[in-house]
Design a protein around this motif. Structure first.
Motif, PDB file in Angstrom:
ATOM      1  N   THR A   1      -8.419  -3.176  -2.946  1.00 24.58           N
ATOM      2  CA  THR A   1      -8.249  -1.871  -2.317  1.00 24.58           C
ATOM      3  C   THR A   1      -7.103  -2.013  -1.338  1.00 24.58           C
ATOM      4  OG1 THR A   1     -10.592  -1.335  -2.524  1.00 24.58           O
ATOM      5  CG2 THR A   1      -9.317  -0.062  -0.944  1.00 24.58           C
ATOM      6  N   VAL A   2      -6.056  -1.213  -1.529  1.00 25.17           N
ATOM      7  CA  VAL A   2      -4.838  -1.320  -0.736  1.00 25.17           C
ATOM      8  C   VAL A   2      -4.669  -0.034   0.071  1.00 25.17           C
ATOM      9  CG1 VAL A   2      -2.414  -2.021  -0.817  1.00 25.17           C
ATOM     10  CG2 VAL A   2      -3.921  -2.571  -2.743  1.00 25.17           C
ATOM     11  N   SER A   3      -4.226  -0.164   1.318  1.00 25.74           N
ATOM     12  CA  SER A   3      -4.127   1.007   2.177  1.00 25.74           C
ATOM     13  C   SER A   3      -2.926   0.891   3.106  1.00 25.74           C
ATOM     14  CB  SER A   3      -5.408   1.150   3.008  1.00 25.74           C
ATOM     15  OG  SER A   3      -5.307   2.206   3.946  1.00 25.74           O
TER      16      SER A   3
ATOM     17  N   ALA B   1       3.562  -1.646  -6.784  1.00 28.75           N
ATOM     18  CA  ALA B   1       4.150  -1.581  -5.449  1.00 28.75           C
ATOM     19  C   ALA B   1       4.935  -0.297  -5.258  1.00 28.75           C
ATOM     20  CB  ALA B   1       5.057  -2.791  -5.224  1.00 28.75           C
ATOM     21  N   GLU B   2       5.723   0.080  -6.266  1.00 28.26           N
ATOM     22  CA  GLU B   2       6.525   1.300  -6.148  1.00 28.26           C
ATOM     23  C   GLU B   2       5.629   2.530  -6.061  1.00 28.26           C
ATOM     24  OE1 GLU B   2       9.913   1.412  -5.757  1.00 28.26           O
ATOM     25  OE2 GLU B   2       9.626  -0.751  -5.556  1.00 28.26           O
ATOM     26  N   ALA B   3       4.559   2.558  -6.852  1.00 31.40           N
ATOM     27  CA  ALA B   3       3.623   3.684  -6.781  1.00 31.40           C
ATOM     28  C   ALA B   3       3.023   3.795  -5.377  1.00 31.40           C
ATOM     29  CB  ALA B   3       2.519   3.506  -7.820  1.00 31.40           C
ATOM     30  N   PHE B   4       2.688   2.670  -4.797  1.00 29.49           N
ATOM     31  CA  PHE B   4       2.050   2.643  -3.482  1.00 29.49           C
ATOM     32  C   PHE B   4       3.023   3.010  -2.363  1.00 29.49           C
ATOM     33  CE2 PHE B   4       0.842  -0.001   0.281  1.00 29.49           C
ATOM     34  CZ  PHE B   4      -0.347   0.645   0.600  1.00 29.49           C
TER      35      PHE B   4
ATOM     36  N   PHE C   1      -0.490   0.844   9.872  1.00 28.47           N
ATOM     37  CA  PHE C   1      -1.337  -0.281   9.487  1.00 28.47           C
ATOM     38  C   PHE C   1      -1.310  -0.362   7.970  1.00 28.47           C
ATOM     39  CE2 PHE C   1      -5.228  -2.460   8.348  1.00 28.47           C
ATOM     40  CZ  PHE C   1      -5.381  -3.417   9.330  1.00 28.47           C
ATOM     41  N   SER C   2      -1.057  -1.538   7.417  1.00 32.00           N
ATOM     42  CA  SER C   2      -1.060  -1.700   5.964  1.00 32.00           C
ATOM     43  C   SER C   2      -1.712  -3.026   5.604  1.00 32.00           C
ATOM     44  CB  SER C   2       0.366  -1.639   5.402  1.00 32.00           C
ATOM     45  OG  SER C   2       1.171  -2.665   5.944  1.00 32.00           O
ATOM     46  N   GLY C   3      -2.502  -2.980   4.534  1.00 35.49           N
ATOM     47  CA  GLY C   3      -3.182  -4.201   4.124  1.00 35.49           C
ATOM     48  C   GLY C   3      -3.976  -3.996   2.856  1.00 35.49           C
TER      49      GLY C   3
ATOM     50  N   GLY D   1       1.896   9.154   6.083  1.00 38.94           N
ATOM     51  CA  GLY D   1       0.549   9.570   5.723  1.00 38.94           C
ATOM     52  C   GLY D   1      -0.327   8.402   5.306  1.00 38.94           C
ATOM     53  N   HIS D   2      -1.587   8.716   5.064  1.00 34.46           N
ATOM     54  CA  HIS D   2      -2.542   7.710   4.620  1.00 34.46           C
ATOM     55  C   HIS D   2      -2.544   7.679   3.093  1.00 34.46           C
ATOM     56  CE1 HIS D   2      -6.993   6.169   4.611  1.00 34.46           C
ATOM     57  NE2 HIS D   2      -6.119   5.217   4.301  1.00 34.46           N
TER      58      HIS D   2
END
Length: 203
Positions: free
Chosen positions: A75-77, A175-178, A2-4, A186-187
């Motif tokens: 907040t991005v996950s 984006a690259e860091a994330f 799940f990503s958002g 992983g989370h």
């Protein structure tokens, strides 16, 4: 997976309604790939993880190019164990996050170097959290190594890192860091604030 992201846009202008509604149109090309839900606090975008930051970039640049002081908070996950897997979140590209750390750092730098420029100067500060047990500090230090050579690194701050430059490379760096740091399954979460046209920058 799940990503958002939960995002909120704040234009410091009497015409904040027009700026927000105009900026939201920048999300139209992403709508076929995203689930987008808006309420009175924030907008949720759920979809392929590598499309989250381009969508936020286009939304924010559309607002900032009005000349108003604008702030975006997000907040991005990805990989949250509390959320069900969603087919809409399937990555469209292979980010090779299982590669050795040194290879991921090199790939991240190359991606930022190739990022398109927008002509909009911004500043950002963010904190990355690769959650879980194991070698999470190795991932954080690897990310810091990448950031310092990203071309948009400004300085470390308490609890976060500050980036500065054109919105294209800055959002590509985020984006690259994330995407490249933290366990592949992983989370990982990222806390972000972006600003443009701030009067404080002129003081």
């Amino acid at each position: 997976m799940f990503s958002g992201a939960q995002i909120s846009l704040y234009p410091m202008s009497d015409d904040f309604i027009g700026i927000i509604l105009g900026a939201i149109k920048a999300l139209d090309p992403y709508r076929p790939h995203f689930r987008i839900e808006t309420d009175d606090v924030s907008t949720l975008i759920v979809g392929p993880p590598e499309q989250l930051f381009p969508a936020m970039r286009d939304l924010f640049v559309a607002a900032a190019q009005t000349g108003a002081h604008c702030v975006l908070s997000a907040t991005v996950s990805r990989g949250c164990p509390g959320e069900p897997d969603d087919p809409i979140c399937t990555p469209q590209n292979d980010m090779s996050s299982a590669l050795p750390l040194s290879d991921r750092i090199d790939a991240a730098r190359e991606a930022v170097a190739a990022a398109p420029w927008t002509g909009q100067a911004i500043a950002a500060q963010f904190s990355l959290y690769p959650l879980g047990v194991g070698h999470h500090m190795d991932e954080i230090y690897g990310c810091i190594d990448f950031l310092k050579n990203s071309g948009v690194f400004d300085r470390p701050k308490n609890f976060c890192t500050r980036l500065k430059g054109d919105a294209g490379p800055v959002f590509a760096t985020l984006a690259e860091a994330f995407l490249r740091f933290g366990a592949p399954e992983g989370h990982v979460t990222l806390d972000l604030t972006v600003s443009a046209n701030s009067p404080s920058a002129k003081v």
